[in-house]
Design an enzyme around this catalytic site. Structure first.
Site, PDB file in Angstrom:
ATOM      1  N   TRP A  23      42.737 -94.150  61.897  1.00 47.82           N
ATOM      2  CA  TRP A  23      42.697 -94.340  63.345  1.00 47.82           C
ATOM      3  C   TRP A  23      42.147 -95.734  63.616  1.00 47.82           C
ATOM      4  O   TRP A  23      41.184 -96.149  62.987  1.00 47.82           O
ATOM      5  CB  TRP A  23      41.818 -93.270  63.975  1.00 47.82           C
ATOM      6  CG  TRP A  23      41.953 -93.185  65.461  1.00 47.82           C
ATOM      7  CD1 TRP A  23      41.090 -93.700  66.383  1.00 47.82           C
ATOM      8  CD2 TRP A  23      42.996 -92.550  66.184  1.00 47.82           C
ATOM      9  NE1 TRP A  23      41.540 -93.428  67.645  1.00 47.82           N
ATOM     10  CE2 TRP A  23      42.720 -92.715  67.552  1.00 47.82           C
ATOM     11  CE3 TRP A  23      44.145 -91.866  65.811  1.00 47.82           C
ATOM     12  CZ2 TRP A  23      43.539 -92.224  68.551  1.00 47.82           C
ATOM     13  CZ3 TRP A  23      44.970 -91.363  66.802  1.00 47.82           C
ATOM     14  CH2 TRP A  23      44.662 -91.539  68.150  1.00 47.82           C
ATOM     15  N   ALA A  57      37.651 -90.826  62.155  1.00 44.23           N
ATOM     16  CA  ALA A  57      36.221 -90.825  61.849  1.00 44.23           C
ATOM     17  C   ALA A  57      35.663 -89.413  61.701  1.00 44.23           C
ATOM     18  O   ALA A  57      34.729 -89.184  60.931  1.00 44.23           O
ATOM     19  CB  ALA A  57      35.459 -91.589  62.936  1.00 44.23           C
ATOM     20  N   TRP A  58      36.238 -88.469  62.418  1.00 45.40           N
ATOM     21  CA  TRP A  58      35.773 -87.077  62.361  1.00 45.40           C
ATOM     22  C   TRP A  58      35.842 -86.520  60.942  1.00 45.40           C
ATOM     23  O   TRP A  58      35.001 -85.710  60.531  1.00 45.40           O
ATOM     24  CB  TRP A  58      36.627 -86.237  63.319  1.00 45.40           C
ATOM     25  CG  TRP A  58      36.166 -84.835  63.473  1.00 45.40           C
ATOM     26  CD1 TRP A  58      36.693 -83.735  62.866  1.00 45.40           C
ATOM     27  CD2 TRP A  58      35.089 -84.372  64.293  1.00 45.40           C
ATOM     28  NE1 TRP A  58      36.012 -82.610  63.260  1.00 45.40           N
ATOM     29  CE2 TRP A  58      35.022 -82.972  64.143  1.00 45.40           C
ATOM     30  CE3 TRP A  58      34.184 -84.999  65.149  1.00 45.40           C
ATOM     31  CZ2 TRP A  58      34.092 -82.200  64.805  1.00 45.40           C
ATOM     32  CZ3 TRP A  58      33.257 -84.223  65.804  1.00 45.40           C
ATOM     33  CH2 TRP A  58      33.215 -82.839  65.631  1.00 45.40           C
ATOM     34  N   CYS A  81      36.376 -96.647  63.176  1.00 47.00           N
ATOM     35  CA  CYS A  81      36.213 -97.309  64.464  1.00 47.00           C
ATOM     36  C   CYS A  81      36.484 -96.300  65.571  1.00 47.00           C
ATOM     37  O   CYS A  81      37.585 -95.745  65.669  1.00 47.00           O
ATOM     38  CB  CYS A  81      37.175 -98.489  64.572  1.00 47.00           C
ATOM     39  SG  CYS A  81      37.057 -99.355  66.141  1.00 47.00           S
ATOM     40  N   VAL A  82      35.460 -96.072  66.390  1.00 48.79           N
ATOM     41  CA  VAL A  82      35.562 -95.173  67.536  1.00 48.79           C
ATOM     42  C   VAL A  82      35.327 -96.025  68.786  1.00 48.79           C
ATOM     43  O   VAL A  82      34.282 -96.665  68.901  1.00 48.79           O
ATOM     44  CB  VAL A  82      34.532 -94.028  67.457  1.00 48.79           C
ATOM     45  CG1 VAL A  82      34.703 -93.057  68.618  1.00 48.79           C
ATOM     46  CG2 VAL A  82      34.634 -93.305  66.123  1.00 48.79           C
ATOM     47  N   ILE A  83      36.311 -96.042  69.664  1.00 47.60           N
ATOM     48  CA  ILE A  83      36.232 -96.857  70.872  1.00 47.60           C
ATOM     49  C   ILE A  83      36.107 -95.931  72.073  1.00 47.60           C
ATOM     50  O   ILE A  83      36.881 -94.979  72.218  1.00 47.60           O
ATOM     51  CB  ILE A  83      37.477 -97.760  71.013  1.00 47.60           C
ATOM     52  CG1 ILE A  83      37.603 -98.666  69.778  1.00 47.60           C
ATOM     53  CG2 ILE A  83      37.399 -98.586  72.292  1.00 47.60           C
ATOM     54  CD1 ILE A  83      38.902 -99.444  69.691  1.00 47.60           C
ATOM     55  N   THR A  87      36.827 -90.148  78.367  1.00 49.01           N
ATOM     56  CA  THR A  87      36.258 -88.810  78.238  1.00 49.01           C
ATOM     57  C   THR A  87      35.041 -88.850  77.317  1.00 49.01           C
ATOM     58  O   THR A  87      34.738 -89.876  76.710  1.00 49.01           O
ATOM     59  CB  THR A  87      37.293 -87.820  77.654  1.00 49.01           C
ATOM     60  OG1 THR A  87      37.551 -88.196  76.294  1.00 49.01           O
ATOM     61  CG2 THR A  87      38.586 -87.843  78.464  1.00 49.01           C
ATOM     62  N   HIS A  89      34.847 -87.497  74.498  1.00 53.00           N
ATOM     63  CA  HIS A  89      35.299 -87.365  73.116  1.00 53.00           C
ATOM     64  C   HIS A  89      34.628 -88.418  72.214  1.00 53.00           C
ATOM     65  O   HIS A  89      34.251 -88.128  71.079  1.00 53.00           O
ATOM     66  CB  HIS A  89      36.826 -87.497  73.062  1.00 53.00           C
ATOM     67  CG  HIS A  89      37.406 -87.265  71.713  1.00 53.00           C
ATOM     68  ND1 HIS A  89      37.413 -86.024  71.117  1.00 53.00           N
ATOM     69  CD2 HIS A  89      37.990 -88.113  70.843  1.00 53.00           C
ATOM     70  CE1 HIS A  89      37.987 -86.121  69.923  1.00 53.00           C
ATOM     71  NE2 HIS A  89      38.343 -87.384  69.740  1.00 53.00           N
TER      72      HIS A  89
END
Length: 155
Positions: A23, A57-58, A81-83, A87, A89
């Site tokens: 992701w 990432a989960w 990488c979490v952007i 929400t 989430h």
């Protein structure tokens, strides 16, 4: 009084795992390249580095735990990488990923480096993936080397 501090000298037999999410691949691919270059630049051969790609990432903590339980790796470098979006989430994924990586590290006694970017905007991620803030994959790899060396020294 004893003083212990790690350095970047790798053990001759040390294997490293780099686990990375697909992701946001435009970012994570740069992080993976930075980690691999950093390890190679410090004497780790390509055949002593296992790269495992996961969907997001989960999924990183589960793979970190599996690798930690296997006992083959001196350190595990988790990259993702979490952007932030519109929400909640983002909070769930980033927070639980970090917690899971810490749990794997403590449960299996192997350094698990958290190189998962949790950022507000894609520009923030780009700055940390080879941009103005360096490459966090490279930094995670250097920390992995130092922690392996430090753990070898501790009684």
């Amino acid at each position: 009084m004893s003083h212990y501090e790690g350095d970047l000298r790798p053990a001759a037999s040390a294997r490293f795992a780099v686990i990375a999410s697909r992701w946001n691949a435009r970012i994570t691919d740069v992080l993976v390249a930075g980690a691999r270059q950093s390890l190679a630049g410090n004497g780790i051969s390509e055949d002593a580095i296992d790269v495992v790609r996961v969907p997001g990432a989960w999924e990183l903590p589960l793979v970190a735990a599996r690798l930690g339980a296997g006992g083959r790796h001196a350190a595990i470098i988790a990259l993702g990488c979490v952007i932030r979006g519109d929400t909640r989430h983002y909070e769930h994924v980033a927070d639980q990923c970090a917690e899971g990586l810490m749990r794997a590290q403590l449960d299996f006694g192997v350094p698990v480096l958290n190189g998962v970017l949790a950022v507000e905007r894609v520009e923030d991620a780009e700055a940390r993936a080879g941009g103005s803030h360096g490459n966090k994959g490279e930094e995670a790899a250097l920390t992995a080397l130092e922690m392996v060396n430090l753990l070898e020294q501790l009684p």
